[in-house]
Design a protein around this motif. Sequence first.
Motif: not given
Length: 299
Positions: A150-159, A179-185, A210-214
């Motif tokens: 399946g899908v174990t994690r979703i990573t979003a490369a944010v800007g 139903h996968a956890p989300l990681r912001l990158l 870090e400001e982008v992630l926040l």
Amino acid sequence: MPTRIVVGYIANESGADALALATRIARASEAVLEVVIVLPSEARGSVVPPDAGYERFLRERSRTWLAEASAALGDEVAQSLHIRYAESFAEGLIAAAHEFEAMLIVVGAARGGILGRVRIGSVANELLHSSDVPVALAPAGSREVPTGQGVTRITAAVGTRPGAEGLLEASVRLARLTHAPLRLLSLVSIDLPAGMDEELAQLTSTVHAEEVLLTARRALPESVESTAVTAKGTTIEAAVQSLDWHAGELVLVGSNRLATPSHLFLGSTAAKMLRELPVPMIVVPRTATARATTPRTTT
């Protein structure tokens, strides 16, 4: 209305990789697979008359390939098989995605790619510069990843550039569907001009990331659990290499700011990431949020 995924299929390793990745996503999201083979358009100019015998041969061969693909899938996911005609493979896949109101188009890497990496061929390149539907790129060897994972994690490369909101919304929707956890990158790379202080540049880039992630985390719905990470390196490629990646992970990136509204355009940062990513990448159109990773509803 069920969620639908269009997979561009051809009977080779690239097609098998695309089918495997699409199956993993479909199983995790309970989506229907629309397996599509695109043949050259039947509409030909008067200079080259149509060869009915050759077209019949292509049609029958394609039906055989689709039947073999269906047999390989078995009962893993709901599926439909299709032959479509278009001027190009990419054009046919985009038209199919519109026809089925699909949330995603999945294609494989070009031949000759490194195992676990994506080598962009002509079909993927055309899709990445014209599609108004998110496109998933299956790395070489995706067929070796168990579809049951399946899908174990979703990573979003944010800007912070235009389109970040659409990417975030698409990532949240896909995380919920699978139903996968989300990681912001957020990526930090140091490409220093002559004479610039390295420590100052590193500090400035890190604070900005870090400001982008926040900002991104504040925009998430309260019900979405997420983690955030800043990847650091002397280059984008090195930053990508510094992270941990799950075998069942998906990475979402937004389109370049040069993309026309609601269309894709693979930017330089995403292209650099793609060279090093050991997992599939999904490219989201710049302003596409209504269709991105969510089905439409009809009344």
